[in-house]
Write a protein that holds these residues in place. Structure first.
Motif, PDB file in Angstrom:
ATOM      1  N   GLY A   1      -5.199   7.678  -0.821  1.00  0.00           N
ATOM      2  CA  GLY A   1      -5.722   8.738  -1.062  1.00  0.00           C
ATOM      3  C   GLY A   1      -4.678  10.015  -0.288  1.00  0.00           C
ATOM      4  N   GLY A   2      -4.972  11.104  -0.381  1.00  0.00           N
ATOM      5  CA  GLY A   2      -4.149  12.306  -0.017  1.00  0.00           C
ATOM      6  C   GLY A   2      -4.669  13.619  -0.533  1.00  0.00           C
ATOM      7  N   PRO A   3      -3.968  14.604  -0.087  1.00  0.00           N
ATOM      8  CA  PRO A   3      -4.376  16.039  -0.354  1.00  0.00           C
ATOM      9  C   PRO A   3      -3.940  16.645  -1.722  1.00  0.00           C
ATOM     10  CG  PRO A   3      -2.864  16.486   1.547  1.00  0.00           C
ATOM     11  CD  PRO A   3      -3.155  14.851   0.992  1.00  0.00           C
ATOM     12  N   LEU A   4      -2.921  15.949  -2.058  1.00  0.00           N
ATOM     13  CA  LEU A   4      -2.209  16.261  -3.498  1.00  0.00           C
ATOM     14  C   LEU A   4      -3.193  16.044  -4.723  1.00  0.00           C
ATOM     15  CD1 LEU A   4       1.124  14.947  -2.665  1.00  0.00           C
ATOM     16  CD2 LEU A   4       0.570  17.123  -2.237  1.00  0.00           C
ATOM     17  N   GLY A   5      -2.780  17.095  -5.914  1.00  0.00           N
ATOM     18  CA  GLY A   5      -3.370  16.808  -6.833  1.00  0.00           C
ATOM     19  C   GLY A   5      -2.267  16.253  -7.802  1.00  0.00           C
TER      20      GLY A   5
ATOM     21  N   ARG B   1       2.224  -4.202   3.743  1.00  0.00           N
ATOM     22  CA  ARG B   1       3.460  -3.404   4.123  1.00  0.00           C
ATOM     23  C   ARG B   1       3.071  -2.024   3.291  1.00  0.00           C
ATOM     24  NH1 ARG B   1       9.573  -4.309   1.234  1.00  0.00           N
ATOM     25  NH2 ARG B   1      10.223  -2.188   2.084  1.00  0.00           N
ATOM     26  N   TYR B   2       3.353  -1.050   3.938  1.00  0.00           N
ATOM     27  CA  TYR B   2       3.174   0.242   3.599  1.00  0.00           C
ATOM     28  C   TYR B   2       4.434   1.008   3.106  1.00  0.00           C
ATOM     29  CZ  TYR B   2      -1.371   0.549   5.922  1.00  0.00           C
ATOM     30  OH  TYR B   2      -2.704   0.356   6.435  1.00  0.00           O
ATOM     31  N   PHE B   3       4.293   1.728   2.030  1.00  0.00           N
ATOM     32  CA  PHE B   3       5.138   2.812   1.432  1.00  0.00           C
ATOM     33  C   PHE B   3       4.797   4.128   1.564  1.00  0.00           C
ATOM     34  CE2 PHE B   3       6.017  -1.608  -0.289  1.00  0.00           C
ATOM     35  CZ  PHE B   3       7.455  -1.620  -0.628  1.00  0.00           C
ATOM     36  N   GLU B   4       5.545   4.981   2.002  1.00  0.00           N
ATOM     37  CA  GLU B   4       5.358   6.431   2.105  1.00  0.00           C
ATOM     38  C   GLU B   4       5.899   7.236   0.908  1.00  0.00           C
ATOM     39  OE1 GLU B   4       5.751   8.542   5.755  1.00  0.00           O
ATOM     40  OE2 GLU B   4       6.385   6.563   6.916  1.00  0.00           O
ATOM     41  N   ALA B   5       4.737   7.775   0.187  1.00  0.00           N
ATOM     42  CA  ALA B   5       5.053   8.478  -1.132  1.00  0.00           C
ATOM     43  C   ALA B   5       5.931   9.672  -0.562  1.00  0.00           C
ATOM     44  CB  ALA B   5       3.903   8.883  -2.014  1.00  0.00           C
ATOM     45  N   GLY B   6       6.992  10.410  -1.353  1.00  0.00           N
ATOM     46  CA  GLY B   6       7.747  11.370  -1.068  1.00  0.00           C
ATOM     47  C   GLY B   6       8.819  11.040  -0.053  1.00  0.00           C
TER      48      GLY B   6
ATOM     49  N   ASP C   1       5.675  20.989  -7.827  1.00  0.00           N
ATOM     50  CA  ASP C   1       6.040  21.341  -6.402  1.00  0.00           C
ATOM     51  C   ASP C   1       6.556  19.784  -5.574  1.00  0.00           C
ATOM     52  OD1 ASP C   1       5.715  24.051  -6.311  1.00  0.00           O
ATOM     53  OD2 ASP C   1       3.357  23.787  -6.333  1.00  0.00           O
ATOM     54  N   TYR C   2       5.768  18.822  -6.098  1.00  0.00           N
ATOM     55  CA  TYR C   2       6.053  17.654  -5.504  1.00  0.00           C
ATOM     56  C   TYR C   2       6.519  16.588  -6.450  1.00  0.00           C
ATOM     57  CZ  TYR C   2       3.019  19.746  -1.949  1.00  0.00           C
ATOM     58  OH  TYR C   2       2.543  20.697  -0.998  1.00  0.00           O
ATOM     59  N   THR C   3       8.007  16.646  -6.810  1.00  0.00           N
ATOM     60  CA  THR C   3       8.475  15.919  -7.675  1.00  0.00           C
ATOM     61  C   THR C   3       8.304  14.365  -7.734  1.00  0.00           C
ATOM     62  OG1 THR C   3      10.664  16.180  -6.632  1.00  0.00           O
ATOM     63  CG2 THR C   3      10.215  17.843  -8.012  1.00  0.00           C
ATOM     64  N   PHE C   4       8.047  13.913  -6.633  1.00  0.00           N
ATOM     65  CA  PHE C   4       8.076  12.458  -6.527  1.00  0.00           C
ATOM     66  C   PHE C   4       6.737  11.881  -7.197  1.00  0.00           C
ATOM     67  CE2 PHE C   4       5.347  13.991  -2.949  1.00  0.00           C
ATOM     68  CZ  PHE C   4       4.369  13.269  -3.096  1.00  0.00           C
ATOM     69  N   LEU C   5       6.063  12.794  -7.277  1.00  0.00           N
ATOM     70  CA  LEU C   5       4.671  12.447  -8.033  1.00  0.00           C
ATOM     71  C   LEU C   5       4.723  11.700  -9.607  1.00  0.00           C
ATOM     72  CD1 LEU C   5       1.733  14.909  -7.064  1.00  0.00           C
ATOM     73  CD2 LEU C   5       1.834  12.521  -6.746  1.00  0.00           C
TER      74      LEU C   5
ATOM     75  N   ALA D   1       0.957  -1.250  -0.170  1.00  0.00           N
ATOM     76  CA  ALA D   1       0.149   0.010  -0.163  1.00  0.00           C
ATOM     77  C   ALA D   1       0.775   1.271   0.118  1.00  0.00           C
ATOM     78  CB  ALA D   1      -0.825   0.018   1.278  1.00  0.00           C
ATOM     79  N   VAL D   2       0.674   2.048  -0.934  1.00  0.00           N
ATOM     80  CA  VAL D   2       1.206   3.427  -1.111  1.00  0.00           C
ATOM     81  C   VAL D   2       0.409   4.642  -0.213  1.00  0.00           C
ATOM     82  CG1 VAL D   2       2.017   5.419  -2.531  1.00  0.00           C
ATOM     83  CG2 VAL D   2       2.572   2.952  -2.898  1.00  0.00           C
ATOM     84  N   GLN D   3       0.978   5.173   0.769  1.00  0.00           N
ATOM     85  CA  GLN D   3       0.391   6.151   1.445  1.00  0.00           C
ATOM     86  C   GLN D   3       0.916   7.622   0.749  1.00  0.00           C
ATOM     87  OE1 GLN D   3       1.348   4.574   5.657  1.00  0.00           O
ATOM     88  NE2 GLN D   3      -0.923   5.618   5.989  1.00  0.00           N
ATOM     89  N   HIS D   4      -0.304   8.468   1.054  1.00  0.00           N
ATOM     90  CA  HIS D   4       0.162   9.855   0.643  1.00  0.00           C
ATOM     91  C   HIS D   4      -0.072  10.957   1.978  1.00  0.00           C
ATOM     92  CE1 HIS D   4      -0.528   8.040  -3.608  1.00  0.00           C
ATOM     93  NE2 HIS D   4       0.582   8.789  -3.768  1.00  0.00           N
ATOM     94  N   LEU D   5      -0.517  10.249   2.664  1.00  0.00           N
ATOM     95  CA  LEU D   5      -0.816  10.926   4.089  1.00  0.00           C
ATOM     96  C   LEU D   5      -0.950  10.089   5.244  1.00  0.00           C
ATOM     97  CD1 LEU D   5      -1.713  13.938   4.976  1.00  0.00           C
ATOM     98  CD2 LEU D   5      -3.884  13.507   4.649  1.00  0.00           C
ATOM     99  N   ALA D   6      -0.449  10.244   6.352  1.00  0.00           N
ATOM    100  CA  ALA D   6       0.028   9.121   7.579  1.00  0.00           C
ATOM    101  C   ALA D   6      -1.409   8.609   7.849  1.00  0.00           C
ATOM    102  CB  ALA D   6       0.651   9.859   8.508  1.00  0.00           C
TER     103      ALA D   6
END
Length: 239
Positions: free
Chosen positions: A61-65, A38-43, A71-75, A14-19
């Protein structure tokens, strides 16, 4: 536990964008079925291993677009990895931002909607005999988004809402995208109210009313979401 083939991995990535936006009620379902998580933290984490996983990958999910990659180069790296994964037809479930990322990776437009859709309401379920979401016909789900997307080419529309026509779609048996939140657990939704307080106030959402709706509807959704995720797992394992 589901009957799995010997080569289907027993770990869900699972990839998380917000804790605090995690797998919620689905995590217990996975454990009960004999899977690990197993979790992975984006960014923060290198997502390469997650997106190359042969088993089920869930993009949360998460608050990013998806259009905020400057601004968030990992995206952009995440999107590039996702494009490869989707071409390989590896089992992938996207929720909210995850669904938007899937739509974008498949070439569809993702953009800000006319208004925020935050709160509980029922979906309009597409009339298909094999619709994975049929069990949600009379069950309110939690919406929490401001962006929306066009339907990707070759996608099957599964659900819509009164405000947004594209709430869920599938590509074959393995790819599933849900704009709404199937995963929410009633016992942890207060974290959402705390973490998203700025967004809620800017959108003029009545927090007390939303809290009451959470208490009223979350338990029923947990029961239905467990059945849906089991059906989805069975489908991708047998595919």
């Amino acid at each position: 536990m589901l009957s799995t083939s010997t080569d289907f991995p027993d770990t869900i990535y699972a990839v998380q964008h917000l804790a605090f936006e995690d797998l919620g009620a689905l995590e217990d379902v996975f454990y009960q079925l004999g899977f690990r998580v197993r979790y992975f933290e984006a960014g923060v984490d290198d997502l390469t291993k997650a997106f190359q996983h042969k088993g089920l990958l869930i993009i949360l999910g998460g608050p990013l677009g998806v259009y905020e990659s400057n601004d968030y180069t990992f995206l952009q790296k995440e999107i590039d990895l996702l494009k490869v994964r989707l071409k390989q037809n590896l089992p992938t479930l996207g929720i909210c931002l995850g669904a938007q990322l899937i739509a974008h990776a498949l070439g569809a437009k993702v953009y800000a909607g006319d208004q925020k859709e935050i709160g509980w309401s029922t979906l309009n379920i597409s009339n298909r005999t094999d619709n994975l979401l049929s069990a949600l016909s009379n069950t309110p789900v939690l919406h929490w988004h401001g962006d929306t997307f066009d339907l990707p080419e070759h996608a099957e529309l599964l659900a819509s809402s009164a405000l947004y026509p594209h709430q869920a779609f599938s590509i074959g048996k393995n790819i599933l995208a849900l704009q709404f939140h199937l995963e929410v657990a009633g016992e942890s939704l207060e974290k959402w109210l705390i973490g998203h307080t700025c967004e809620l106030r800017q959108a003029n959402i009545n927090i007390s009313a939303l809290r009451s709706d959470n208490l009223r509807y979350a338990s029923a959704l947990e029961q239905v979401s467990g059945k849906i995720i089991q059906q989805y797992l069975k489908q991708i394992i047998e595919n």
